[in-house]
Design a protein around this motif. Structure first.
Motif, PDB file in Angstrom:
ATOM      1  N   LEU A   1       1.025  -0.902   0.107  1.00  0.00           N
ATOM      2  CA  LEU A   1       0.275   0.318  -0.327  1.00  0.00           C
ATOM      3  C   LEU A   1       0.621   1.498   0.249  1.00  0.00           C
ATOM      4  O   LEU A   1       0.530   2.250  -0.418  1.00  0.00           O
ATOM      5  CB  LEU A   1      -1.038   0.448   1.347  1.00  0.00           C
ATOM      6  N   SER A   2       2.170   1.147   0.226  1.00  0.00           N
ATOM      7  CA  SER A   2       2.502   2.382   0.756  1.00  0.00           C
ATOM      8  C   SER A   2       4.533   1.916   1.171  1.00  0.00           C
ATOM      9  O   SER A   2       4.311   0.463   1.546  1.00  0.00           O
ATOM     10  CB  SER A   2       2.564   3.701   1.383  1.00  0.00           C
ATOM     11  N   SER A   3       5.061   2.705   1.328  1.00  0.00           N
ATOM     12  CA  SER A   3       6.013   2.571   2.070  1.00  0.00           C
ATOM     13  C   SER A   3       6.186   1.483   3.932  1.00  0.00           C
ATOM     14  O   SER A   3       7.455   0.844   3.465  1.00  0.00           O
ATOM     15  CB  SER A   3       7.602   3.415   2.180  1.00  0.00           C
ATOM     16  N   LEU A   4       4.975   1.740   3.743  1.00  0.00           N
ATOM     17  CA  LEU A   4       4.960   1.304   5.203  1.00  0.00           C
ATOM     18  C   LEU A   4       4.548   0.403   5.637  1.00  0.00           C
ATOM     19  O   LEU A   4       4.147  -0.285   6.729  1.00  0.00           O
ATOM     20  CB  LEU A   4       5.523   2.104   6.992  1.00  0.00           C
ATOM     21  N   PHE A   5       3.206   0.590   4.276  1.00  0.00           N
ATOM     22  CA  PHE A   5       1.747  -0.351   5.320  1.00  0.00           C
ATOM     23  C   PHE A   5       1.547  -1.328   4.116  1.00  0.00           C
ATOM     24  O   PHE A   5       1.699  -1.033   2.672  1.00  0.00           O
ATOM     25  CB  PHE A   5       0.743   0.401   5.365  1.00  0.00           C
TER      26      PHE A   5
END
Length: 253
Positions: free
Chosen positions: A103-107
């Motif tokens: 979903l993103s760089s962290l999620f």
């Protein structure tokens, strides 16, 4: 040899030596830089693995199943008052697939359908007479967990993370004719933690997950015991029972 010739020779050596020294230094620096770059490439396994939109994998692991009983104080006509407990834990086996969406760089969003094989040893005790009975509740769950994964920053070959999600389950082996019978469906809230370890060809991911059941898993509607009404005493003594699990898995991604 006169002084003029010596001076001339020294100037010639100096003029030829300086470019050679400079060339040697340049080659040494370039070689060191190339060697360092090669060394870093070797050390940083799969540097772009987390940039992929979709990840696939599988997992194997072990788990323990727990059940918490809430009694209603039912007393039979004979004065019996039954209480249930799970005095010990038995390890079970689990295997899952893995579909990971970035979903993103962290999620990341993770879907890990699979099967859990386990059992619970239940002790039923009448505190009035001291009578005791035991039952083994076997289970074969089809699970469909959906988790949100929050990852920290990568440090060398590892990256820790936390998870939170839900896990619907369907039990393929409900017992018939026993003292207790569980419902086929259950629903869990889950939380856990783990760490991605980057190996040369894949990621190895150990994970611990805690699962908390939300619904009453005891089947109170026991038409199968119409010919054995005495067995209904155990079910009638329970208000509800909720399930819990601790799962330890190794993911290969």
């Amino acid at each position: 040899m006169n002084r003029l010739n010596v001076t001339y020779i020294l100037r010639w050596l100096k003029r030829g030596l300086m470019p050679a020294v400079a060339l040697a230094v340049l080659v040494s620096v370039c070689s060191a830089e190339a060697g360092a770059r090669t060394f870093n490439d070797r050390v940083l396994n799969r540097p772009y693995a987390d940039m992929r939109r979709l990840h696939l994998g599988f997992s194997v692991g072990v788990h323990t199943q727990d059940i918490t009983f809430t009694h209603n104080g039912f007393v039979t006509d004979e004065g019996e008052e039954w209480y249930m407990e799970q005095p010990s834990f038995s390890p079970g086996f689990c295997v899952n697939g893995l579909v990971d969406l970035r979903l993103s760089s962290l999620f990341n969003l993770r879907f890990t359908p699979g099967m859990y094989f386990g059992n619970r040893d239940i002790t039923m005790r009448d505190y009035t007479t001291g009578a005791e009975m035991k039952q083994n509740l076997k289970s074969t769950y089809i699970v469909t967990p959906l988790d949100l994964k929050f990852s920290g920053l990568r440090y060398r070959q590892s990256r820790p993370y936390l998870t939170a999600g839900v896990m619907p389950t369907f039990n393929l082996t409900p017992a018939k004719g026993d003292w207790l019978r569980t419902k086929p469906f259950d629903f869990y809230l889950t939380c856990g933690f783990g760490c991605d370890f980057y190996l040369p060809y894949f990621k190895l991911i150990p994970e611990v997950k805690f699962c908390f059941g939300l619904s009453d898993v005891i089947d109170h509607d026991r038409h199968d015991l119409e010919d054995e009404p005495g067995k209904m005493t155990i079910t009638r003594s329970l208000k509800k029972a909720v399930s819990r699990m601790v799962v330890f898995t190794f993911y290969f991604e």
